[in-house]
Design an enzyme around this catalytic site. Structure first.
Site, PDB file in Angstrom:
ATOM      1  N   GLU A   1       0.819  -1.234   0.000  1.00  0.00           N
ATOM      2  CA  GLU A   1       0.000   0.000   0.000  1.00  0.00           C
ATOM      3  C   GLU A   1       0.851   1.283   0.000  1.00  0.00           C
ATOM      4  O   GLU A   1       0.594   2.198   0.795  1.00  0.00           O
ATOM      5  CB  GLU A   1      -0.972  -0.005   1.188  1.00  0.00           C
ATOM      6  CG  GLU A   1      -2.038  -1.075   1.065  1.00  0.00           C
ATOM      7  CD  GLU A   1      -3.165  -0.971   2.097  1.00  0.00           C
ATOM      8  OE1 GLU A   1      -3.087  -0.148   3.027  1.00  0.00           O
ATOM      9  OE2 GLU A   1      -4.142  -1.738   1.964  1.00  0.00           O
TER      10      GLU A   1
ATOM     11  N   GLU B   1      -5.425  -8.697   0.122  1.00  0.00           N
ATOM     12  CA  GLU B   1      -6.145  -8.293   1.335  1.00  0.00           C
ATOM     13  C   GLU B   1      -7.604  -8.109   0.949  1.00  0.00           C
ATOM     14  O   GLU B   1      -7.935  -7.195   0.191  1.00  0.00           O
ATOM     15  CB  GLU B   1      -5.604  -6.978   1.924  1.00  0.00           C
ATOM     16  CG  GLU B   1      -4.247  -7.131   2.586  1.00  0.00           C
ATOM     17  CD  GLU B   1      -3.770  -5.863   3.283  1.00  0.00           C
ATOM     18  OE1 GLU B   1      -4.616  -5.096   3.780  1.00  0.00           O
ATOM     19  OE2 GLU B   1      -2.550  -5.643   3.298  1.00  0.00           O
TER      20      GLU B   1
HETATM   21  O1  AHR Z   1      -6.032  -4.262   8.496  1.00  0.00           O
HETATM   22  C1  AHR Z   1      -4.833  -4.618   7.845  1.00  0.00           C
HETATM   23  C2  AHR Z   1      -4.194  -3.410   7.227  1.00  0.00           C
HETATM   24  O2  AHR Z   1      -5.069  -2.863   6.277  1.00  0.00           O
HETATM   25  C3  AHR Z   1      -2.920  -3.693   6.492  1.00  0.00           C
HETATM   26  O3  AHR Z   1      -1.811  -3.525   7.280  1.00  0.00           O
HETATM   27  C4  AHR Z   1      -2.910  -2.663   5.402  1.00  0.00           C
HETATM   28  O4  AHR Z   1      -2.232  -3.135   4.269  1.00  0.00           O
HETATM   29  C5  AHR Z   1      -4.364  -2.354   5.150  1.00  0.00           C
HETATM   30  O5  AHR Z   1      -4.594  -1.003   5.041  1.00  0.00           O
END
Ligand code: AHR
Length: 501
Positions: A173, A292
């Site tokens: 990110e 994610e």
């Molecule tokens: O909740 C996990 C987090 O959410 C991670 O560290 C990040 O990549 C995302 O924003």
């Protein structure tokens, strides 16, 4: 009663699910690691400090991959702090989550833990505060066969054979303002390209994931993705995407429709990848890593900063969250031709599939079940099904199919599995027109349902929301099988396929 129909043929498939689609994520965040998977003082801890009660639950998920060590944590992390004798490891501040990192759990502990889970690791390198040299060093420590400083150090740490970790994420990110050492797409693209070159020169067998946009809401989306791909295209194998679906103030009907935005996101990212492919006249098709994805809800426990293992986003998910989560999984399955990696985020205690109490119990959040079902019964050829469903409108979405359904043909098992979310408040009859499969015989119908959409599982009532086998829900109609889906339910419909005609 309302009726929907799924029509599918053995010959029309989207693609085979990648082995890496059934993944999760372990980040040094809150109580995911400390007081989650690792709690040496817990009565159920093994000789490594791993909670065996948590491991038992994790093993039910049949995870294929686990991403580590972050997340935002990675962008300030020095992996070298987490190797070697524990008494020499430094205690550090982690500014990503404002926590104290004792470094008693690091790379080698994770590799030992994942060995017990039976999954493959996906390692993320720090392209925030670190860079090319550090990425090369960790790769050399993990994977190098020959004798070198870093491979000898691994051996000195008791790991004779290289880990041969195949998949590596080039940071996390880095488009986000919240990220340690965020970058412009030009800065990141160049750094990712140069890091990728060096890593692949050292180990040509690895595959690399470039950082795509953190969310579809970023002002830089999808330009970030285009620019990054233009700088990295021939050196990377995947582009990442992330999505956390959140109800916030929405009504239930709207919330249940939100995975439709995830569908749009996947299509848009594929379009961006294919645009760059065309521009470069490249023969290579870029794959996606949905590394994610999850639903998100405000936590039940307040976070205390500057602790180790303080619960962060520790939340008891509700029945309605499990329905949205199930739809999100189906959305990913329907893109099995382009999504090569998917990781639910996160495994334990942070918006998790598994909840724990320090020194106490471990139990399943309702979202655990759709994951376990798809992981167990959803590996195979995803069918290019036609779905005819009644539809509804909300203040945000129009033409929302009441049933969200996907079918997977599991050739080796001689089975077809139909997964379905009934988004409606009434039972719905789903007719299954599975063509070229011979006569299909119903095997079982499992449903996750509850009379209350806000029902949760607690340590006192860990099975309050849990799936059960439905009986009397199959009927035969005009040579087709039909199945009755309860209101607001997640369903797994297993059929034995017959001889082909
Ligand atoms: O909740 C996990 C987090 O959410 C991670 O560290 C990040 O990549 C995302 O924003």
């Amino acid at each position: 009663m309302e009726t929907a129909k799924l029509i599918a043929s053995k010959d029309y498939t989207i693609g085979r699910t990648s082995e890496r689609l059934f993944g999760s994520f372990v980040e040094h965040m809150g109580s995911v690691v400390y007081n989650g998977i690792y709690e040496p003082d817990h009565p159920a801890a093994d000789e490594n400090g791993f909670r065996t009660d948590v491991l038992c639950l994790v093993n039910e998920l049949a995870l294929s991959v686990v991403r580590y060590p972050g997340g935002n944590f990675t962008s300030g992390y020095d992996w070298k702090d987490g190797i070697g004798p524990k008494e020499w490891r430094p205690v550090r501040t982690d500014v990503a989550w404002r926590q104290i990192e004792p470094n008693t759990f690091g790379l080698n502990e994770f590799m030992k833990w994942i060995g017990k889970v039976g999954a493959d690791p996906i390692m993320t390198v720090n392209l925030g505060t670190k860079g090319i040299e550090d990425a090369k060093n960790i790769l050399e420590y993990c994977n190098f066969e020959g004798d070198s400083y870093w491979s000898e150090l691994r051996k000195a740490h008791g790991v004779e054979q290289p880990y041969r970790i195949r998949t590596w994420c080039l940071g996390n990110e880095l488009d986000g303002e919240w990220q340690i050492a965020r970058k412009t797409p030009e800065q990141y693209g160049l750094l990712a390209c140069e890091t990728a070159k060096v890593m692949k020169w050292l180990d040509p067998g690895i595959e690399l994931v470039a950082v795509g946009s953190s969310t579809r809401q970023m002002a830089t989306y999808p330009e970030w993705d285009r620019k990054v791909l233009e700088l990295t295209y021939e050196h990377v194998d995947y582009l990442s995407l992330h999505n956390y679906i959140s109800k916030r103030e929405a009504d239930t009907a709207t919330y249940l429709a939100m995975p439709m935005d995830m569908e749009k996101q996947i299509r848009e990212v594929i379009a961006t990848c294919d645009y760059v492919q065309a521009k470069k006249r490249s023969g290579k098709t870029m794959m996606l890593s949905f590394d994610e994805w999850n639903v998100w809800r405000a936590p039940d426990v307040e976070y205390t900063p500057w602790q180790t293992g303080s619960p962060y986003d520790w939340v008891r998910f509700r029945m309605e969250d499990a329905l949205v989560f199930g739809s999100a999984m189906l959305t990913i399955l329907r893109h099995a031709d382009r999504i090569g990696i998917a990781c639910q985020s996160l495994l334990v205690n942070t918006i998790p599939m598994i909840l724990t109490e320090k020194g106490g119990a471990a139990w399943r959040n309702p979202t655990f079940y759709p994951f376990a079902h798809v992981s167990r019964y959803g590996r195979g050829q995803v069918l290019r099904a036609i779905v005819e469903s009644p539809k509804y409108d909300t203040s945000v979405y129009t033409d929302v199919p009441v049933v969200d359904t996907t079918a997977v043909y599991r050739e080796e098992q001689g089975e077809a599995t139909v997964f379905a979310v009934n988004r409606g408040d009434e039972p719905l009859l789903l007719e299954l027109s599975l063509r070229d499969f011979g006569t299909c015989r119903p095997l079982e119908h499992i449903a996750l349902k509850h009379e209350r959409l806000d029902a949760v599982n607690t340590s006192a009532q860990p099975l309050n929301v849990s799936p059960a086998r439905e009986t009397g829900t199959f009927t035969s109609k005009d040579d087709h099988t039909a199945v009755l889906l309860p209101p607001y339910s997640w369903n797994v419909v297993r059929l034995a396929t017959g001889e082909s005609r």
